[in-house]
Design an enzyme around this catalytic site. Structure first.
Site, PDB file in Angstrom:
ATOM      1  N   CYS A 123      33.213  28.588  40.193  1.00  0.00           N
ATOM      2  CA  CYS A 123      32.768  28.303  41.557  1.00  0.00           C
ATOM      3  C   CYS A 123      31.245  28.398  41.610  1.00  0.00           C
ATOM      4  O   CYS A 123      30.642  29.231  40.945  1.00  0.00           O
ATOM      5  CB  CYS A 123      33.369  29.300  42.545  1.00  0.00           C
ATOM      6  SG  CYS A 123      32.973  28.929  44.269  1.00  0.00           S
TER       7      CYS A 123
ATOM      8  N   CYS B  92      49.285  30.750  44.996  1.00  0.00           N
ATOM      9  CA  CYS B  92      47.832  30.684  45.205  1.00  0.00           C
ATOM     10  C   CYS B  92      47.257  29.721  44.170  1.00  0.00           C
ATOM     11  O   CYS B  92      47.437  29.903  42.967  1.00  0.00           O
ATOM     12  CB  CYS B  92      47.242  32.084  45.060  1.00  0.00           C
ATOM     13  SG  CYS B  92      45.466  32.138  45.332  1.00  0.00           S
TER      14      CYS B  92
ATOM     15  N   SER C  38      41.386  27.872  52.279  1.00  0.00           N
ATOM     16  CA  SER C  38      40.345  28.821  52.639  1.00  0.00           C
ATOM     17  C   SER C  38      38.999  28.277  52.195  1.00  0.00           C
ATOM     18  O   SER C  38      38.848  27.784  51.076  1.00  0.00           O
ATOM     19  CB  SER C  38      40.626  30.157  51.940  1.00  0.00           C
ATOM     20  OG  SER C  38      39.536  31.036  52.122  1.00  0.00           O
TER      21      SER C  38
ATOM     22  N   SER D  52      36.383  32.172  55.460  1.00  0.00           N
ATOM     23  CA  SER D  52      35.959  33.454  54.900  1.00  0.00           C
ATOM     24  C   SER D  52      34.733  33.943  55.658  1.00  0.00           C
ATOM     25  O   SER D  52      33.604  33.637  55.308  1.00  0.00           O
ATOM     26  CB  SER D  52      35.636  33.303  53.407  1.00  0.00           C
ATOM     27  OG  SER D  52      36.813  32.986  52.693  1.00  0.00           O
ATOM     28  N   LEU D  53      34.991  34.696  56.701  1.00  0.00           N
ATOM     29  CA  LEU D  53      33.891  35.211  57.529  1.00  0.00           C
ATOM     30  C   LEU D  53      33.201  36.360  56.788  1.00  0.00           C
ATOM     31  O   LEU D  53      32.000  36.317  56.528  1.00  0.00           O
ATOM     32  CB  LEU D  53      34.447  35.668  58.892  1.00  0.00           C
ATOM     33  CG  LEU D  53      33.433  36.258  59.866  1.00  0.00           C
ATOM     34  CD1 LEU D  53      32.382  35.245  60.264  1.00  0.00           C
ATOM     35  CD2 LEU D  53      34.149  36.810  61.111  1.00  0.00           C
TER      36      LEU D  53
ATOM     37  N   CYS E  90      42.935  38.972  45.305  1.00  0.00           N
ATOM     38  CA  CYS E  90      41.836  38.096  45.739  1.00  0.00           C
ATOM     39  C   CYS E  90      40.553  38.396  44.995  1.00  0.00           C
ATOM     40  O   CYS E  90      40.125  39.533  44.901  1.00  0.00           O
ATOM     41  CB  CYS E  90      41.521  38.294  47.203  1.00  0.00           C
ATOM     42  SG  CYS E  90      42.920  38.192  48.251  1.00  0.00           S
TER      43      CYS E  90
ATOM     44  N   GLY F 299      37.538  28.731  42.928  1.00  0.00           N
ATOM     45  CA  GLY F 299      36.816  27.562  43.406  1.00  0.00           C
ATOM     46  C   GLY F 299      36.752  27.424  44.915  1.00  0.00           C
ATOM     47  O   GLY F 299      37.446  28.123  45.653  1.00  0.00           O
ATOM     48  N   GLU F 300      35.887  26.512  45.345  1.00  0.00           N
ATOM     49  CA  GLU F 300      35.714  26.224  46.768  1.00  0.00           C
ATOM     50  C   GLU F 300      36.315  24.828  47.017  1.00  0.00           C
ATOM     51  O   GLU F 300      35.710  23.822  46.641  1.00  0.00           O
ATOM     52  CB  GLU F 300      34.213  26.278  47.126  1.00  0.00           C
ATOM     53  CG  GLU F 300      33.846  25.726  48.476  1.00  0.00           C
ATOM     54  CD  GLU F 300      34.677  26.255  49.636  1.00  0.00           C
ATOM     55  OE1 GLU F 300      34.696  27.478  49.874  1.00  0.00           O
ATOM     56  OE2 GLU F 300      35.325  25.428  50.312  1.00  0.00           O
TER      57      GLU F 300
ATOM     58  N   ASN G  11      38.781  44.060  46.398  1.00  0.00           N
ATOM     59  CA  ASN G  11      39.324  44.404  45.089  1.00  0.00           C
ATOM     60  C   ASN G  11      38.180  44.494  44.096  1.00  0.00           C
ATOM     61  O   ASN G  11      37.414  43.551  43.962  1.00  0.00           O
ATOM     62  CB  ASN G  11      40.301  43.315  44.619  1.00  0.00           C
ATOM     63  CG  ASN G  11      41.523  43.238  45.508  1.00  0.00           C
ATOM     64  OD1 ASN G  11      42.247  44.219  45.673  1.00  0.00           O
ATOM     65  ND2 ASN G  11      41.731  42.083  46.121  1.00  0.00           N
TER      66      ASN G  11
ATOM     67  N   CYS H 136      29.310  34.035  45.899  1.00  0.00           N
ATOM     68  CA  CYS H 136      29.486  35.203  46.768  1.00  0.00           C
ATOM     69  C   CYS H 136      29.366  36.457  45.894  1.00  0.00           C
ATOM     70  O   CYS H 136      29.937  36.519  44.805  1.00  0.00           O
ATOM     71  CB  CYS H 136      30.842  35.147  47.449  1.00  0.00           C
ATOM     72  SG  CYS H 136      31.051  33.630  48.413  1.00  0.00           S
TER      73      CYS H 136
ATOM     74  N   CYS I  51      32.557  38.490  44.508  1.00  0.00           N
ATOM     75  CA  CYS I  51      33.682  37.724  43.942  1.00  0.00           C
ATOM     76  C   CYS I  51      33.526  37.527  42.443  1.00  0.00           C
ATOM     77  O   CYS I  51      32.473  37.114  41.961  1.00  0.00           O
ATOM     78  CB  CYS I  51      33.766  36.367  44.631  1.00  0.00           C
ATOM     79  SG  CYS I  51      34.970  35.236  43.885  1.00  0.00           S
TER      80      CYS I  51
ATOM     81  N   GLU J  31      43.423  29.785  36.902  1.00  0.00           N
ATOM     82  CA  GLU J  31      44.510  30.712  37.147  1.00  0.00           C
ATOM     83  C   GLU J  31      45.235  30.358  38.424  1.00  0.00           C
ATOM     84  O   GLU J  31      44.649  29.854  39.375  1.00  0.00           O
ATOM     85  CB  GLU J  31      43.959  32.138  37.191  1.00  0.00           C
ATOM     86  CG  GLU J  31      43.284  32.462  35.870  1.00  0.00           C
ATOM     87  CD  GLU J  31      42.886  33.904  35.733  1.00  0.00           C
ATOM     88  OE1 GLU J  31      43.551  34.760  36.333  1.00  0.00           O
ATOM     89  OE2 GLU J  31      41.909  34.154  35.018  1.00  0.00           O
TER      90      GLU J  31
HETATM   91  N1  SAH Z   1      36.396  29.735  47.850  1.00  0.00           N
HETATM   92  C1  SAH Z   1      37.260  29.914  48.955  1.00  0.00           C
HETATM   93  C2  SAH Z   1      38.697  30.210  48.556  1.00  0.00           C
HETATM   94  C3  SAH Z   1      38.895  31.159  47.395  1.00  0.00           C
HETATM   95  S1  SAH Z   1      38.421  32.838  47.661  1.00  0.00           S
HETATM   96  C4  SAH Z   1      36.735  30.998  49.875  1.00  0.00           C
HETATM   97  O1  SAH Z   1      35.835  31.711  49.484  1.00  0.00           O
HETATM   98  O2  SAH Z   1      37.221  31.092  51.001  1.00  0.00           O
HETATM   99  C5  SAH Z   1      39.757  33.428  48.687  1.00  0.00           C
HETATM  100  C6  SAH Z   1      39.421  34.674  49.480  1.00  0.00           C
HETATM  101  O3  SAH Z   1      39.240  35.800  48.615  1.00  0.00           O
HETATM  102  C7  SAH Z   1      38.144  34.547  50.296  1.00  0.00           C
HETATM  103  O4  SAH Z   1      38.395  34.923  51.626  1.00  0.00           O
HETATM  104  C8  SAH Z   1      37.203  35.520  49.627  1.00  0.00           C
HETATM  105  O5  SAH Z   1      36.292  36.043  50.572  1.00  0.00           O
HETATM  106  C9  SAH Z   1      38.169  36.561  49.107  1.00  0.00           C
HETATM  107  N2  SAH Z   1      37.631  37.389  48.026  1.00  0.00           N
HETATM  108  C10 SAH Z   1      36.781  37.018  47.049  1.00  0.00           C
HETATM  109  N3  SAH Z   1      36.545  38.053  46.219  1.00  0.00           N
HETATM  110  C11 SAH Z   1      37.270  39.111  46.676  1.00  0.00           C
HETATM  111  C12 SAH Z   1      37.459  40.446  46.233  1.00  0.00           C
HETATM  112  N4  SAH Z   1      36.872  40.919  45.139  1.00  0.00           N
HETATM  113  N5  SAH Z   1      38.282  41.246  46.953  1.00  0.00           N
HETATM  114  C13 SAH Z   1      38.919  40.768  48.035  1.00  0.00           C
HETATM  115  N6  SAH Z   1      38.792  39.514  48.500  1.00  0.00           N
HETATM  116  C14 SAH Z   1      37.972  38.690  47.823  1.00  0.00           C
HETATM  117 FE1  SF4 Z   2      33.609  30.835  45.416  1.00  0.00          FE
HETATM  118 FE2  SF4 Z   2      35.297  31.745  47.291  1.00  0.00          FE
HETATM  119 FE3  SF4 Z   2      34.488  33.338  45.234  1.00  0.00          FE
HETATM  120 FE4  SF4 Z   2      32.799  32.664  47.182  1.00  0.00          FE
HETATM  121  S1  SF4 Z   2      34.669  33.896  47.417  1.00  0.00           S
HETATM  122  S2  SF4 Z   2      32.362  32.640  44.964  1.00  0.00           S
HETATM  123  S3  SF4 Z   2      33.418  30.581  47.621  1.00  0.00           S
HETATM  124  S4  SF4 Z   2      35.729  31.482  45.076  1.00  0.00           S
END
Ligand code: SAH
Ligand code: SF4
Length: 361
Positions: A125, A118, A206, A231-232, A352, A176-177, A309, A129, A132, A76
């Site tokens: 991925c 985006c 990111s 992504s802290l 996100c 993805g990462e 979200n 996390c 996510c 996507e």
């Molecule tokens: N994999 C990379 C880039 C894609 S995720 C990463 O994790 O940084 C992009 C951003 O979306 C990250 O900062 C992640 O922490 C955030 N994210 C993931 N799931 C989310 C959610 N359900 N609500 C809000 N932000 C989210």
């Molecule tokens: Fe992968 Fe980023 Fe989602 Fe973590 S937040 S599972 S690194 S896409």
């Protein structure tokens, strides 16, 4: 081209056709002689890019695309018109350095004057996390450089974007990462800079904190290095380790040490993304901890707050609006530059973490 005994400039013409003219059929590449096109075809070559097969439109103008690759795998990609730096999380200031803004509507039917795309880097991925949706897919495969850059070209084409005139930001924050698909990701960036013509200062990658990837990224030249967002997402290793299993391999200190090696351009900042999970990461004491942590890095930094979200099957709750505001206020009070990212396309699961492969929104 070399294999066919054609001169090198023919490769340049082909790249021009694919990335600037956005052609998808070899026959349409009339800059190449008929004879050369025929030999390319007979050697089995085609040109093309991933195609947009479904469009989900949000009330806020955001569009989410289901993009299909040649092997039927889908990812996507999201188009966010009027996305400014703060909400898009790309680390750029809303008003930047590339000249006066041109009025929207100067072209027929055009309703935006800047936009953020985006971009996905993998199908699914592997990082897992807990908050996510993409994580639920697991890693299906890496995208190739052409597939990563091709997503962008498909979206530019759909909106008749004039690169160089329109303000386009790219955020590698889709599925993805990116730093776990390092070579293809960076090859895509080079295509996007050199062939499509988008400045790396308008791109942000990111990462969840892949230390070897960040160290390689630090070696890239300014000419092709996007800005960096980390992504802290948590105030300390204990909480981060719960939310992001990757933290057990590379804890916060190790990631920050790697980020410190990345050279910054004038006025450039490192973005810390921070997802606010109701009751889990959004408490006032967390804000104080985040402020200390960010200040201790000594980096020119900014914090992008993202209210979590929700998604099906994920057991967290959204933060209360008052908690979000209080968190923001506390960071600001500590002298931290902070942005609250406005969720885009929440109604179509394009915000996100909501980019899960779906046929129906
Ligand atoms: N994999 C990379 C880039 C894609 S995720 C990463 O994790 O940084 C992009 C951003 O979306 C990250 O900062 C992640 O922490 C955030 N994210 C993931 N799931 C989310 C959610 N359900 N609500 C809000 N932000 C989210
Ligand atoms: Fe992968 Fe980023 Fe989602 Fe973590 S937040 S599972 S690194 S896409």
């Amino acid at each position: 081209m070399a294999a066919l005994g054609a001169p090198a400039f023919r490769a340049g013409q082909l790249a021009e056709a694919i990335y600037r003219q956005r052609l998808t059929d070899l026959e349409a590449v009339t800059t190449l002689p008929l004879e050369l096109r025929r030999r390319l075809r007979e050697s089995g070559w085609q040109i093309g890019r991933p195609s947009i097969v479904q469009v989900f439109q949000s009330q806020d103008g955001t569009e989410r695309y289901l993009v299909r690759c040649a092997d039927e795998q889908t990812v996507e990609t999201v188009w966010m018109p009027e996305g400014d730096g703060g909400e898009a999380g790309d680390g750029s200031e809303p008003e930047t350095d590339d000249g006066p803004e041109i009025e929207p509507g100067r072209r027929k039917g055009k309703t935006w004057s800047r936009a953020t795309i985006c971009v996905s880097s993998q199908v699914g991925c592997a990082v897992n996390c807990q908050f996510c949706l993409t994580a639920k897919l697991g890693l299906q495969r890496n995208l190739s450089a052409g597939e990563i850059a091709g997503q962008v070209v498909a979206v530019l084409d759909r909106h008749a974007v004039e690169v160089g005139r329109d303000r386009i930001n790219l955020v590698f924050m889709g599925m993805g990462e990116p730093l776990l698909n390092y070579d293809n990701f960076m090859a895509a960036v080079r295509l996007l800079v050199e062939e499509v013509g988008i400045s790396p200062r308008r791109m942000t990658v990111s990462t969840s904190g892949i230390v070897p990837g960040i160290e390689r990224f630090a070696q890239e030249t300014d000419a092709v290095r996007p800005k960096l967002a980390l992504s802290l997402n948590a105030p300390n290793n204990e909480i981060r380790g719960e939310l992001m299993p990757i933290n057990r391999k590379w804890p916060i200190e190790a990631v920050i040490d790697a980020v410190r090696k990345v050279p910054l351009r004038a006025r450039e900042r490192v973005t810390f993304e921070y997802v606010l999970l109701g009751g889990v990461t959004d408490r006032p004491e967390h804000a104080a901890e985040v402020a200390r942590l960010v200040r201790r890095t000594g980096l020119p930094a900014k914090v992008n707050l993202i209210a979590w979200n929700p998604g099906p099957g994920i057991g967290y709750v959204m933060p209360q609006p008052a908690a979000v505001e209080e968190f923001r206020r506390r960071l600001e009070e500590q002298g931290i530059q902070v942005f609250l990212r406005r969720p885009r396309g929440r109604d179509i699961y394009a915000a996100c973490g909501q980019l899960k492969r779906t046929v129906e929104a």
